[in-house]
Scaffold this motif. Structure first.
Motif, PDB file in Angstrom:
ATOM      1  N   ILE A 192       0.825  -1.203   0.000  1.00 41.93           N
ATOM      2  CA  ILE A 192       0.000   0.000   0.000  1.00 41.93           C
ATOM      3  C   ILE A 192       0.857   1.249   0.000  1.00 41.93           C
ATOM      4  O   ILE A 192       0.432   2.306  -0.462  1.00 41.93           O
ATOM      5  CB  ILE A 192      -0.990   0.033   1.184  1.00 41.93           C
ATOM      6  N   ILE A 242      -5.453   9.483   0.132  1.00 41.79           N
ATOM      7  CA  ILE A 242      -4.765   8.187   0.194  1.00 41.79           C
ATOM      8  C   ILE A 242      -3.483   8.203  -0.613  1.00 41.79           C
ATOM      9  O   ILE A 242      -2.556   7.450  -0.352  1.00 41.79           O
ATOM     10  CB  ILE A 242      -5.675   7.030  -0.257  1.00 41.79           C
ATOM     11  N   VAL A 243      -3.421   9.081  -1.598  1.00 38.97           N
ATOM     12  CA  VAL A 243      -2.225   9.123  -2.428  1.00 38.97           C
ATOM     13  C   VAL A 243      -1.189   9.979  -1.706  1.00 38.97           C
ATOM     14  O   VAL A 243      -0.870  11.091  -2.110  1.00 38.97           O
ATOM     15  CB  VAL A 243      -2.536   9.692  -3.818  1.00 38.97           C
ATOM     16  N   HIS A 244      -0.713   9.448  -0.627  1.00 35.11           N
ATOM     17  CA  HIS A 244       0.117  10.226   0.261  1.00 35.11           C
ATOM     18  C   HIS A 244       0.887   9.223   1.119  1.00 35.11           C
ATOM     19  O   HIS A 244       0.300   8.383   1.783  1.00 35.11           O
ATOM     20  CB  HIS A 244      -0.778  11.098   1.132  1.00 35.11           C
ATOM     21  N   PHE A 245       2.193   9.336   1.078  1.00 33.04           N
ATOM     22  CA  PHE A 245       2.998   8.327   1.735  1.00 33.04           C
ATOM     23  C   PHE A 245       2.699   8.165   3.205  1.00 33.04           C
ATOM     24  O   PHE A 245       2.586   7.053   3.707  1.00 33.04           O
ATOM     25  CB  PHE A 245       4.477   8.659   1.560  1.00 33.04           C
ATOM     26  N   ALA A 279      -1.870   3.259  -4.487  1.00 33.39           N
ATOM     27  CA  ALA A 279      -2.697   4.243  -3.796  1.00 33.39           C
ATOM     28  C   ALA A 279      -3.637   4.925  -4.786  1.00 33.39           C
ATOM     29  O   ALA A 279      -4.816   5.149  -4.497  1.00 33.39           O
ATOM     30  CB  ALA A 279      -1.817   5.266  -3.095  1.00 33.39           C
ATOM     31  N   ALA A 338      -0.501   6.344   3.746  1.00 34.58           N
ATOM     32  CA  ALA A 338      -0.355   4.952   3.314  1.00 34.58           C
ATOM     33  C   ALA A 338       0.375   4.147   4.388  1.00 34.58           C
ATOM     34  O   ALA A 338       0.011   3.007   4.692  1.00 34.58           O
ATOM     35  CB  ALA A 338       0.385   4.882   1.990  1.00 34.58           C
ATOM     36  N   GLU A 383     -12.246   3.462  -4.871  1.00 36.42           N
ATOM     37  CA  GLU A 383     -13.007   4.161  -3.840  1.00 36.42           C
ATOM     38  C   GLU A 383     -14.086   5.057  -4.451  1.00 36.42           C
ATOM     39  O   GLU A 383     -15.240   5.039  -4.047  1.00 36.42           O
ATOM     40  CB  GLU A 383     -12.053   5.100  -3.109  1.00 36.42           C
ATOM     41  N   VAL A 403     -12.022   7.964   2.075  1.00 37.74           N
ATOM     42  CA  VAL A 403     -11.140   9.087   1.807  1.00 37.74           C
ATOM     43  C   VAL A 403     -11.962  10.375   1.741  1.00 37.74           C
ATOM     44  O   VAL A 403     -12.886  10.487   0.947  1.00 37.74           O
ATOM     45  CB  VAL A 403     -10.391   8.894   0.482  1.00 37.74           C
TER      46      VAL A 403
END
Lengths: 349, 349
Positions: free
Chosen positions: A72, B72-75, A78, B78, A85, B99
């Motif tokens: 993930i 969610i597109v975020h280290f 992601a 995650a 989603e 999200v």
DNA sequence: TTGTATGCGTTATCAC
DNA sequence: GTGATAACGCATACAA
């Protein structure tokens, strides 16, 4: 703590039967307008929410789909998740996530956990280990139990399910063609072992372009990186391999890397030896997202549209879930990629 | 498609009652050894799995926890998720993710969706909009309905729930102290608007260290970045702001950035104007993960231990879920950070 | 127009 | 040792 409202409680409070309440809340015309109003008002006042677990039990579905991904902490995945989603939520579905951590065993455990959790269907990208061992019994089992699967990105043949993939070969060809067009003669390919489907396809694209342009294929310019071992170790090995290639083949004037990390490592190595990019060396890689933007020079990449991939996968799964008859024909859906030219390739005038 | 096995079917096949089957499968000694063996064997053969939805209905819990994150597109997020996943799965819980996309409305919608989905508890990091409007009614509602919440990272005061945060102020102080120790005199602070709790705390740390060292605080060296607008636009504004500061204040010899993106942008701007790092300029930032490793020069960072944060949050939530009596006392848990020295700060001998 | 009965899959209580 | 029954919350066919 507010007690949870149920049809039963409402029925008791209002001195009517449960079914009357149920019907009234569904605005069923069998019930008198008067009673409907009264019941609906009461329900709203006490913030009644139907217990979805009970509904699930009745309908034998959970309106929840499971995602299984290898990792993930990874931009591409992601992004896919965010795509899934988005459409799942807009259609009233929940999304549960399981992370296989590239292990077949964890993949199985996670799928079991989600199946037991009453999932309606899976969207899955296979772990490296699964691909390596070619063990798909858990997938077959899920399918045979009536839990459909949509595979994305890391997919395999021979299963009764839909697949969503990037047109890897085509994208790869476009990238290598750009390198040739900007004058590269000796292109180093940094790819994965062949058991990773996408790595293999990208390799094929590279080979095909060379062949089409009558350029001899030099095995020594193809590096299939061994990605076993932990993150740190892996980074060091990668670094050394690339150094060695540059030492042995100073004629290299172009690099095609199948992922960002490989490419960034090339940039660093090149920087160390004073190679000018893109003057002496052009670099293109597939990209998950963010490293390429912030690298210096910024990387020319084949952009993988992860969000779109997630959206399509979810759409296919949910459409399948919501049709009555059993699905018997399955297909592979290709997502187009975009080549984004940045600073690591020469501009064509 | 294999039909799904139920107690009823087993009972019919074997000519016993449902309750006998249920008891036998629980290895209840009331049932004769003979029957137990037979029933268990049959169940195993047909791969019987208890229907968890029915169990959920009975027990009024789902063994599922919900995570609400802004992005969610975020280290960092995650990593937190992977931490939560790990402990949740090991304890037999599922994890569903919503999200909010930094929107209060989507945060509410997602929470509703998950509540309706029968979630047992929430782990949540608030959206910027929620913090900005200070509207927490949806959180209060969840709590008052008996669905406990654990907040992490972006938290607020005044709610009956546990909180897990990084010791932002302390970490921030450590970072600024390092800058001072390596000789910086004029430290630029790149932070967020104050309504972002963590940005505010980090700002406070910066101020406190200056005060402690009797260094006058210069408002003009504090940039509170406005992070409205889309990604691209935002990046451009950020870039310009930083340029302006360097133009106006050539005496700047250190930068403390509250996140990686800010810091990387500084690196790029500095590179453009030929500033040598770390000779002319030292840079430290908070870090989510990967950019700092691959930047050149590599960034000295305050490492946020996202995984640990997720693990602790999950542990707290599940422990609370599994104790009988209602929780009445809530606390704030601090996670220690680590200062990782890389190339953007001078080495102290 | 309203209410009763049944079933979804499970467990627990109680009767035989 | 075994089985019938109620209950969890809901929807619905059917009866009144």
């Amino acid at each position: 703590m507010k007690p949870k409202m149920t049809l039963k409680k409402i029925a008791n409070e209002l001195g009517v039967s449960i079914s009357t309440v149920s019907k009234a809340l569904h605005n069923n015309k069998e019930i008198s307008q008067e009673n409907r109003d009264k019941i609906q008002a009461f329900a709203k006042l006490y913030n009644y929410r139907p217990n979805s677990i009970a509904l699930n039990l009745k309908n034998n579905k959970s309106r929840t789909i499971g995602i299984i991904i290898p990792e993930i902490v990874h931009f591409f995945f992601a992004k896919v998740i965010s795509g899934i989603e988005k459409v799942a939520n807009s259609r009233g579905y929940n999304v549960v996530i399981g992370v296989s951590n590239e292990s077949l065993e964890k993949e199985i455990i996670n799928m079991d956990l989600l199946v037991d959790g009453g999932i309606d269907g899976f969207i899955i990208s296979l772990s490296k280990e699964t691909l390596f061992h070619q063990d798909y019994h858990h997938l077959r089992e899920s399918i045979s139990q009536g839990i459909p699967i949509v595979m994305f990105d890391r997919v395999v043949e021979g299963l009764e399910c839909d697949k969503v993939i990037i047109d890897d070969k085509r994208a790869s060809k476009k990238a290598v063609e750009l390198l040739l067009a900007t004058g590269c003669k000796n292109i180093l390919l940094l790819t994965t072992q062949d058991y990773i489907t996408i790595g293999k396809l990208r390799t094929e694209g590279y080979l095909e372009v060379l062949r089409e342009n009558n350029i001899p294929i030099r095995e020594e310019l193809i590096v299939k990186v061994d990605d076993k071992g932990g993150m740190d170790e892996y980074q060091i090995i990668l670094d050394q391999e690339i150094r060695k290639k540059f030492d042995a083949h100073p004629e290299i004037d172009g690099v095609f890397a199948v992922n960002e990390i490989y490419a960034i490592t090339v940039l660093n190595v090149a920087g160390m030896r004073g190679l000018k990019i893109p003057e002496n060396l052009s670099v293109i890689s597939f990209s998950d997202g963010i490293l390429s933007l912030h690298s210096r020079p910024s990387l020319t990449t084949v952009k993988q549209n992860g969000v779109q991939m997630g959206e399509l996968s979810a759409k296919i799964l949910l459409d399948g879930l919501e049709t009555e008859e059993d699905q018997t024909v399955f297909s592979t859906h290709l997502i187009e990629t975009v080549l984004i030219e940045r600073d690591t390739t020469k501009r064509l005038v």
